[in-house]
Design an enzyme around this catalytic site. Structure first.
Site, PDB file in Angstrom:
ATOM      1  N   LYS A  30     -59.871  56.732 -34.819  1.00 36.21           N
ATOM      2  CA  LYS A  30     -61.221  56.216 -34.717  1.00 36.21           C
ATOM      3  C   LYS A  30     -61.886  56.771 -33.474  1.00 36.21           C
ATOM      4  O   LYS A  30     -61.272  56.889 -32.421  1.00 36.21           O
ATOM      5  CB  LYS A  30     -61.208  54.685 -34.668  1.00 36.21           C
ATOM      6  CG  LYS A  30     -62.595  54.066 -34.577  1.00 36.21           C
ATOM      7  CD  LYS A  30     -62.553  52.572 -34.828  1.00 36.21           C
ATOM      8  CE  LYS A  30     -61.817  51.811 -33.758  1.00 36.21           C
ATOM      9  NZ  LYS A  30     -61.836  50.354 -33.982  1.00 36.21           N
TER      10      LYS A  30
ATOM     11  N   ASP B 221     -48.867  47.359 -31.986  1.00 38.69           N
ATOM     12  CA  ASP B 221     -50.085  46.740 -31.483  1.00 38.69           C
ATOM     13  C   ASP B 221     -49.692  45.703 -30.447  1.00 38.69           C
ATOM     14  O   ASP B 221     -48.589  45.152 -30.492  1.00 38.69           O
ATOM     15  CB  ASP B 221     -50.875  46.077 -32.621  1.00 38.69           C
ATOM     16  CG  ASP B 221     -52.353  45.924 -32.274  1.00 38.69           C
ATOM     17  OD1 ASP B 221     -52.671  45.122 -31.366  1.00 38.69           O
ATOM     18  OD2 ASP B 221     -53.191  46.577 -32.900  1.00 38.69           O
TER      19      ASP B 221
ATOM     20  N   ASP C  38     -47.318  47.468 -25.974  1.00 38.86           N
ATOM     21  CA  ASP C  38     -48.363  48.370 -25.505  1.00 38.86           C
ATOM     22  C   ASP C  38     -47.890  49.799 -25.756  1.00 38.86           C
ATOM     23  O   ASP C  38     -46.903  50.244 -25.177  1.00 38.86           O
ATOM     24  CB  ASP C  38     -48.601  48.135 -24.008  1.00 38.86           C
ATOM     25  CG  ASP C  38     -49.737  48.967 -23.444  1.00 38.86           C
ATOM     26  OD1 ASP C  38     -50.160  49.936 -24.111  1.00 38.86           O
ATOM     27  OD2 ASP C  38     -50.201  48.643 -22.335  1.00 38.86           O
TER      28      ASP C  38
END
Length: 235
Positions: free
Chosen positions: A191, A111, A127
């Site tokens: 997600k 993260d 990243d």
């Protein structure tokens, strides 16, 4: 927070979603709520009224998102004992905690935000879209993953079409990584959002996995467009 525009590399950052009161500074937020924006105050109110956020605090999970993954795994059996798991967009660490608790032998997470260490997990502050970070994750696991999880999200800019395109781009990046690196029989969970233009990425996933579906766990807020895309049994 600085008034300066955030650097481009922070395009994966997302607002907190649960966790312990101490870990997220909820007590301090309450004390200073009158100095915060309306959206921040609304977020605080939702957290206090949210039974999953309260349960996460009571049970010591870092994020209410832990219940989303737990519910999906109860139904679909994504996390296998002894498996290797990669967690993209891992902060604050709720999904990593669930994977380890459910028997994963190794978890590597990444993260842009720093993550408080979790015993048994290799966590990278970077990243994911930067060159070489994907290989760092595989090296940290000691081999290809059995499961790739993605909760990555862009900072929104308030322009619906642009924000939507950025979200879809991250889903595509995570899906491509999963297709490229997963072991045969492996699974991918990311997600997504209802109404998303996922035709192209769904097509690629269906060509690479035996089963592809959209699920919405009970822990996702009813008024949220959030859903989860699941692909199982990589060919």
């Amino acid at each position: 927070m600085s008034d300066e525009a955030p650097p481009e590399r922070r395009r994966m950052v997302r607002p907190p979603s649960g966790g312990t009161a101490a870990g997220r500074g909820l007590g301090q937020k309450l004390k200073t709520a009158d100095k915060r924006s309306l959206s921040s105050q609304q977020w605080i109110k939702r957290q206090l009224a949210d039974p999953y956020a309260e349960r996460a605090r009571a049970e010591g999970w870092r994020s209410r998102a832990a219940f989303k993954l737990s519910e999906i795994d109860d139904k679909l059996g994504l996390i296998r004992k002894g498996s290797r798991v990669i967690d993209l967009g891992a902060a604050p660490g709720g999904w990593t905690e669930v994977a380890l608790k459910r028997g994963a032998a190794a978890v590597a997470g990444v993260d842009l935000l720093p993550i408080v260490p979790i015993p048994g997990a290799m966590l990278i502050e970077a990243d994911f879209t930067a060159p070489g970070v994907d290989q760092q994750l595989i090296d940290a696991l000691g081999g290809p993953p059995d499961l790739v999880l993605s909760d990555m999200a862009h900072n929104t800019i308030g322009h619906r079409k642009t924000d939507h395109m950025k979200i879809i781009a991250l889903i595509e990046i995570a899906a491509d990584f999963a297709i490229r690196t997963l072991k045969p029989g492996g699974a991918f969970l990311t997600k997504s959002f209802q109404g998303g233009d996922l035709g192209e990425v769904m097509g690629r996933l269906r060509a690479a996995f035996d089963e592809v579906k959209i699920v919405k766990p009970g822990a996702s807020r009813k008024d949220s467009a959030e859903v989860f895309l699941v692909a199982r049994d990589k060919r």
